[in-house]
Enzyme design. Structure first.
Site, PDB file in Angstrom:
ATOM      1  N   ASP A  11      -8.420  -3.341  -5.109  1.00 17.39           N
ATOM      2  CA  ASP A  11      -7.887  -3.638  -3.841  1.00 17.39           C
ATOM      3  C   ASP A  11      -8.517  -3.512  -2.711  1.00 17.39           C
ATOM      4  O   ASP A  11      -9.367  -2.741  -2.477  1.00 17.39           O
ATOM      5  CB  ASP A  11      -6.928  -2.469  -3.609  1.00 17.39           C
ATOM      6  CG  ASP A  11      -5.479  -2.489  -4.656  1.00 17.39           C
ATOM      7  OD1 ASP A  11      -5.404  -3.745  -5.126  1.00 17.39           O
ATOM      8  OD2 ASP A  11      -4.781  -1.834  -4.767  1.00 17.39           O
ATOM      9  N   ASP A 130       5.608  -9.316 -10.275  1.00 17.22           N
ATOM     10  CA  ASP A 130       6.108  -7.682  -9.993  1.00 17.22           C
ATOM     11  C   ASP A 130       7.786  -7.889 -10.711  1.00 17.22           C
ATOM     12  O   ASP A 130       8.511  -8.424 -10.160  1.00 17.22           O
ATOM     13  CB  ASP A 130       5.833  -7.358  -8.809  1.00 17.22           C
ATOM     14  CG  ASP A 130       4.636  -7.421  -8.218  1.00 17.22           C
ATOM     15  OD1 ASP A 130       3.761  -7.156  -9.150  1.00 17.22           O
ATOM     16  OD2 ASP A 130       4.415  -7.663  -7.107  1.00 17.22           O
TER      17      ASP A 130
END
Lengths: 259, 203
Positions: A11, A130
């Site tokens: 990230d 997702d």
């Protein structure tokens, strides 16, 4: 035959490693390129840089970051987070990303997938999904729903339908991220991964839930995934890339072992 | 100095960066006059053969590459650059460069579980030794992304194969030309090692 892939996700926020990730090797905090380089040398097969700010102002920083990463990492890597247009995708690709991940923007306007695939090729266009488990309904017959905004906003879209639609529109690969399994360290969502992998003809990268090497084995066999994505179990130093790959190789999974 | 041919066929900067990492001085050009004078040439490329050939013809790069090949300049072809060096391609009716006798063909795979493009890490099996393949051992893998592959007429020109629903040619050599279907610039240490060997290759 192709090898199965170990994929590591990093990230990135404003060109720096996101603070939420607690690395054991404190020297590397703040420099995702150095961490990525380390994983590259340890034999990871592919990397994903996920821009967690994903703001428009941040785009140039991200391009600059991709340029730096591309001069240090000589394996394929993809970039995701906030890609809203063909222009975003093309710039990232030209900066050195082998592939780009689209997610929310494609859910909101699905033509984005075909536009990006036309511009940079299907093989470079990844659809990230997702997904959360819900009671099956007429609208969500598979019992798996697409969510956005980090899993907060349900979209009323069936994940099985969306995976097939993504493939039809030109996605060359799918990331199947289970919101339910994510962060649990209890293993990937095998049922979901297998259902989607069997429904499409493109490779599936399983994401969310890896806590032990056995979990990777399970998702690459029973889950029918082509690649297993990990983050925290390597970032926190519990396992190295080599350990994971040697474990999988030892259990008969074809992995790239010479690097 | 290595001259990397920039002909509007994919991102060639990854090749430039990999050369830098391998310690090889390199530059990119789309100027035929620079190409004919090159010491060494990397001919990369991603994309479709018809549009690539169209661009090469329009710019005069096709003749420049042929002339460089005829005057014994060492050339390394990568991916599309390993395909359009042959005489033709199943991807379209256009004539290709014809540096090596043969044709580029599309995967014909019966096994429905094998996806096209062939994308990912696969083992490269050396079938005939070559200076650029020195150090490639059994089990070594390289990164591939392609739907077509080169098929030289004379099988003696095949130096390595890979298996994807059957063996196919992934490295071919002919005189001062060597060409690989995989991407050394994306294949980690083994790929960089090949680029480094190319800088020292004097056929």
């Amino acid at each position: 035959m192709l090898s199965k892939r170990l994929v590591i996700c990093l990230d990135v926020r404003g060109g720096k490693l996101a603070k939420s990730i607690r690395f054991v090797d404190t020297k590397d905090i703040g420099d995702p390129v150095a961490k990525a380089r380390q994983y590259y040398e340890e034999g990871v097969d592919e990397l994903v840089f996920y821009d967690i700010t994903a703001s428009r102002e941040n785009r140039d920083i991200m391009i600059d970051f991709v340029e730096k990463a591309a001069s240090q990492i000589f394996i394929p890597f993809s970039v995701g987070g906030g890609i809203r247009s063909v222009e975003d995708a093309t710039k990232l690709r030209n900066a050195g990303a082998e592939k780009v991940n689209v997610n929310t923007a494609a859910v909101l306007r699905k033509e984005l997938i075909s536009e990006i695939a036309d511009a940079i090729g299907s093989q470079s266009t990844i659809l990230s999904m997702d997904i959360r488990r819900v009671p099956p309904t007429e609208k969500i017959p598979s019992g798996y729903e697409i969510v956005v905004n980090g899993g907060i906003t349900p979209m009323g879209i069936d994940a099985l339908w969306w995976a097939k639609e993504g493939e039809r529109l030109g996605a060359g690969e799918l990331v199947v991220n289970s919101i339910d399994a994510d962060g649990t360290n209890n293993g990937y969502e095998l049922k979901l991964t297998r259902m989607l992998a069997e429904a499409v003809g493109i490779p599936v990268i399983a994401s969310g839930g890896a806590g032990k090497p056995e979990h990777l084995y399970d998702v690459l066999t029973e889950g029918r995934a082509d690649a297993a994505l990990v983050a925290s179990i390597v970032h926190y130093g519990e396992y190295t890339c080599r350990q994971l790959k040697e474990y999988l190789h030892g259990r008969g999974i074809k992995m790239r072992m010479s690097y | 100095m290595i001259t990397i041919i920039d002909y509007n066929a994919g991102n060639i900067r990854s090749v430039l960066r990999a050369c830098a990492e391998a310690g090889s001085e390199a530059m990119t050009t789309n100027d035929p006059k620079v190409v004919v004078k090159a010491e060494k040439i990397i001919f990369p490329g991603v994309g479709a053969a018809p549009s690539a050939m169209e661009y090469l013809k329009k710019t005069g790069l096709d003749t420049a590459i042929k002339n460089a090949f005829m005057s014994s300049v060492p050339i390394l072809g990568i991916c599309l650059g390993a395909q359009i060096i042959l005489e033709g391609s199943e991807e379209g009716p256009q004539e290709c460069l014809g540096l090596v006798p043969g044709k580029t063909v599309r995967f014909k795979i019966d096994d429905k579980t094998l996806k096209i493009p062939h994308m990912g890490w696969n083992e490269v099996r050396v079938v005939k030794s070559h200076p650029l393949l020195d150090g490639v051992k059994k089990g070594d893998e390289f990164y591939f992304v392609h739907s077509y592959y080169p098929s030289p007429t004379d099988k003696q020109n095949i130096y390595a194969t890979a298996d994807y629903g059957g063996d196919f040619c992934c490295a071919l050599g002919y005189k001062n030309l060597f060409a690989v279907q995989f991407h050394p610039e994306k294949s980690g240490r083994l790929g960089l090692q090949m680029l480094e060997k190319f800088t020292r290759w004097n056929p």
